[in-house]
Motif scaffolding. Sequence first.
Motif, PDB file in Angstrom:
ATOM      1  N   ARG A 325      51.065  38.301  47.258  1.00 37.90           N
ATOM      2  CA  ARG A 325      51.075  39.767  47.203  1.00 37.90           C
ATOM      3  C   ARG A 325      49.880  40.328  46.462  1.00 37.90           C
ATOM      4  O   ARG A 325      49.496  41.475  46.686  1.00 37.90           O
ATOM      5  N   ARG A 653      45.419  53.260  48.704  1.00 37.14           N
ATOM      6  CA  ARG A 653      46.205  53.160  49.938  1.00 37.14           C
ATOM      7  C   ARG A 653      45.679  54.065  51.046  1.00 37.14           C
ATOM      8  O   ARG A 653      46.146  53.983  52.189  1.00 37.14           O
ATOM      9  N   ASN A 688      46.048  47.042  47.392  1.00 39.69           N
ATOM     10  CA  ASN A 688      47.270  47.761  47.034  1.00 39.69           C
ATOM     11  C   ASN A 688      48.121  47.005  46.030  1.00 39.69           C
ATOM     12  O   ASN A 688      49.293  47.343  45.824  1.00 39.69           O
ATOM     13  N   ASP A 698      53.017  45.365  51.702  1.00 41.86           N
ATOM     14  CA  ASP A 698      51.744  45.301  50.984  1.00 41.86           C
ATOM     15  C   ASP A 698      50.799  44.274  51.597  1.00 41.86           C
ATOM     16  O   ASP A 698      49.596  44.530  51.765  1.00 41.86           O
ATOM     17  N   ASP A 702      47.251  45.086  53.566  1.00 38.11           N
ATOM     18  CA  ASP A 702      45.959  44.624  53.061  1.00 38.11           C
ATOM     19  C   ASP A 702      45.232  43.768  54.094  1.00 38.11           C
ATOM     20  O   ASP A 702      44.004  43.874  54.242  1.00 38.11           O
TER      21      ASP A 702
END
Length: 717
Positions: A325, A653, A688, A698, A702
């Motif tokens: 993440r 974002r 993010n 997320d 990305d």
Amino acid sequence: MFAGIDEVDWASLEHAYGPADDVPELLRKLASTDPVERETALDGMYGTVHHQGDVYDSTLACIPFLMELAADPAVQDRGGIVELLTSIGGIDLDGDDELDPEDEDFEGAANYAMAASAVTAGADVFLALVGDPDRGARLAAPLALATLHSDPVRVLRLLRARLDCEPDAEVRLACVEATGRIALRHQGLLPEVVEWLTGLSGMAYGAGLRLAALAQLARCAPTALPSDVVPGVTGLLRELRTEPVASLQAADRLPSPTLLGQLRQVRAADTADHGAPWTADLLRTLHSGLGDRVDDRIALLADQLCSPDRAQRIDAVRMSSGLLRTWRGAYGELVGLIGEQLADPEPRLAAAAAYALKELFGLAAPAADALAQRLDADPGAWVREWENGPPTLGPAVVALARAGDARAVPVLSQLLERVEIPRDLGHAMDQLGTAAAPLAPALSERLAGIELDDRLCDRAGPLLHGLSVVGGGEEAARSVPAVLRVLRGAAGERRTWVVESAVRTLTALGPAAGEAVPDLWALLHEAGHRAQGGPRIGSGGARPASSCSAGVDASLVARVAGALWAIEGDADAVMPVLCSVLTVPEHGARRTAASVLAGLGPAGVAAAPQLGRLLRSIEPWTRVRAAGALWRVTGDPEQAWPALRAVWETLPRTRIPAAECLAELTTAGAEGAERLVDRELLCARRHNAIDNGADGHDIVDDERLLALCRQAVHRRP
């Protein structure tokens, strides 16, 4: 002990639930000989005077009595009291030495400051606990001293001296952890701590202590780690696997009605078969310190995932999720190893792996075979039932579908035969695209037979979204009557949501939804009429003119106009409506209209002046959507790009819609765009990623940003 407790006017003080007149009884029960009574009292202290970490005037009044309890050797379970004091006194005020009495947060901040001062003033109490016979007190004392004592040099020497005579392994680890905290809080002592930790990591101590030393080095001085840290750590882990399982403390085995007790029991159950239960905390500290050394972290996690210790593999799966993440990297091997855990008979391990893969979308491809095998072996895991709500898909189904693997389609097909289909089935299809086309007949059939009652919103939602994913193929086109049936029959409080979902589906079906045009024009007239409070948008059966006002109906007007454009391709018919929506005060409606105009491309150029004015909106996402639309309708980045560039850094974002323009249009004329794109591609951290928080999309967001940036590079002249 408790001298003067009855002289305090507790009723005039407050805690989280009002007057604090119940606090004296809680304090006295902390000294009870009954372990359940002590635990209940401690639970009560956290729930009232230190609720969610807050400090009240009653909290301040408790501190002297808590200090007495911590210092009295006759009191049992003093470790919990020390932990409570550490939490009360360890609030960080971000270095604000001066508090403004005019500030609305002054009273709360002042309480924190007074609590820190009061506990620090009495912190000598914790010095004696370092060698106390009570193991819990010895375990809690190092962190309390490192956090609160005003003489860090004295504390550091005490902890180092204690290390050689302390018989308990976890207490020794607590001493090492505390030294790392001292180094972080007092930079002048960092060289001394680093030298000591470096020596510990290479001395003839046990594997656990050496691992703790490496973890603290990673925490306070990552550059001091040896270059071969990963092989060294994996070797230590292998040594730890040969050591006997640590027995749980008796208190951890007691059944407990309190929240604190239940949390301990959950943790005990989670580590019951762990060769060294504290290893997970050390490894998390180590991973955090390694930071952007992604390759090292992948190698370390790969070794953990191959461990015979299932608990260590569960830890590794969870740590892998955190790494994926937060940081970009080459994760193929690691994802494949996570996939292998799906076949393990330990349900916690298999479940952890499935949930980890669920967040990866396309990155889960190396585990696709394992996911498919998992679904074949356990159809019972396809769906999760809930006591108070509709069913949802099992994580392995979601993971395989999000990976875009067609082997998820037969599973979804069978689930469409259920009496109640999972509420997230439609969204799980998003990444399947045309591979989901075989599902169109079943989706259409279920939609055609759905009851038009007060549950229509929940039942129709997954089906409508699924049909929008399938798109405008021949089979999907046959669903138009079923979609129109829902559109016409929607009623009640959630009618607008159902109608919007149906409109999105018709938009996705495009020209194949031609028979829906009269209904859409009628809906446009109805929505516009409600939005403006009168019949200014057309009349009779004529197509509406160009006026509407604010409100949710204005957003619906824009969406309906987008559906008509997608079906008919007549810009002259929808442009007046969309331009009208751009003038409403409601930001959401403006954003919707701008997004629709972006799809029109050059055909929407007449809206350029209004889109340009929206670049001055106070709401950043309105500026972003307007800028993207302006660039697309004019083909010129001169006005649009500065607005997109301005929020690239401040609101990460927003980078995806900006990158879409750069990838699909051109970077020519977009000053500084190439530099931003190159920097993004060189950045190791996901754009993010945030600390202590995550969103299920997320990673895929990305990865999309990276793909768009690469596309923009390839389009450079």
